[in-house]
Design a protein around this motif. Structure first.
Motif, short mmCIF file in Angstrom:
data_model
loop_
_atom_site.label_atom_id
_atom_site.label_comp_id
_atom_site.label_asym_id
_atom_site.label_seq_id
_atom_site.Cartn_x
_atom_site.Cartn_y
_atom_site.Cartn_z
N LYS A 178 27.28 64.13 30.27
CA LYS A 178 28.03 63.18 29.45
C LYS A 178 29.15 62.64 30.31
N ARG A 179 29.32 61.34 30.23
CA ARG A 179 30.39 60.73 31.01
C ARG A 179 31.19 59.84 30.08
N TYR A 180 32.48 59.98 30.14
CA TYR A 180 33.36 59.17 29.32
C TYR A 180 34.11 58.20 30.23
N LEU A 181 34.37 57.03 29.70
CA LEU A 181 35.10 56.02 30.46
C LEU A 181 36.57 56.42 30.57
N SER A 182 37.13 56.18 31.74
CA SER A 182 38.56 56.45 31.93
C SER A 182 39.35 55.33 31.25
N SER A 183 40.66 55.50 31.11
CA SER A 183 41.48 54.47 30.46
C SER A 183 41.44 53.16 31.23
N GLU A 185 38.92 52.08 33.03
CA GLU A 185 37.59 51.48 32.78
C GLU A 185 37.53 50.87 31.39
N LEU A 186 38.16 51.53 30.41
CA LEU A 186 38.18 50.99 29.06
C LEU A 186 38.91 49.63 29.01
#
Length: 194
Positions: A178-183, A185-186
């Motif tokens: 699972k990979r979440y976008l960094s702030s 990238e958001l």
């Protein structure tokens, strides 16, 4: 030549070694064949004569020990399977997939199974390979098993074996990624969508 068992004899080779032999004619083609029973003194005359009688019964039933031995020796090996797989199957794959498969074949499959006959590979051989790779790279071991299973499925299609020894190998547990976008990238994603 023996007087009791037709075709059974004793041969002395130029170098001095001696062996018991059996000459017979093949049922299918009528060609003369010679089977070496064993060397003297490892085999006694009585034991070699009994073996010749047993072989004669098999030959009378349609067996061909020399022909069977030749076909066993000519049977394709895992190295042959890898070569045919790379020649016929891999060209249809993307370059990245092709390179990954070739690396797995060269690093994991060939070093341990190169000389094995394709028809002689067993579940325990495949399981041992999976366990050995799992010790250092569990996820990679699963990928190698998937590749080997595909190769064995093609071997079935090519009439090199009748079953897939990879079937039933329990794969290693894998962690889902699972990979979440960094702030940062958001922020860029929001700007791009706007």
């Amino acid at each position: 030549w023996d007087e009791d068992v037709r075709g059974f004899g004793f041969k002395v080779y130029p170098a001095g070694s001696r062996a018991f032999i059996l000459n017979y004619r093949g049922k299918s083609d009528g060609r003369q064949r010679r089977w070496t029973i064993g060397s003297f003194p490892d085999w006694t005359t009585g034991a070699a004569r009994e073996e010749a009688k047993r072989l004669k019964r098999l030959i009378d039933g349609g067996a061909d020990p020399v022909g069977e031995h030749k076909s066993e020796r000519a049977a394709p090996t895992v190295a042959d399977l890898c070569t045919r797989f790379e020649d016929e199957y891999l060209p249809r794959k993307r370059e990245w997939t092709r390179k990954g498969y070739q690396q797995q074949i060269a690093a994991d499959i060939l070093p341990t199974m190169r000389r094995m006959k394709v028809a002689a590979v067993t579940y325990s051989d495949v399981d041992r390979l999976h366990r050995d790779i799992s010790k250092r790279a569990p996820t990679h071991a699963n990928r190698v098993m998937a590749l080997l299973s595909k190769m064995m499925a093609l071997a079935i299609r090519w009439n090199w074996r009748s079953d897939n020894p990879c079937r039933g190998i329990e794969r290693n547990q894998e962690q889902k990624r699972k990979r979440y976008l960094s702030s940062d990238e958001l922020v860029r994603l929001t700007a791009a969508l706007a």
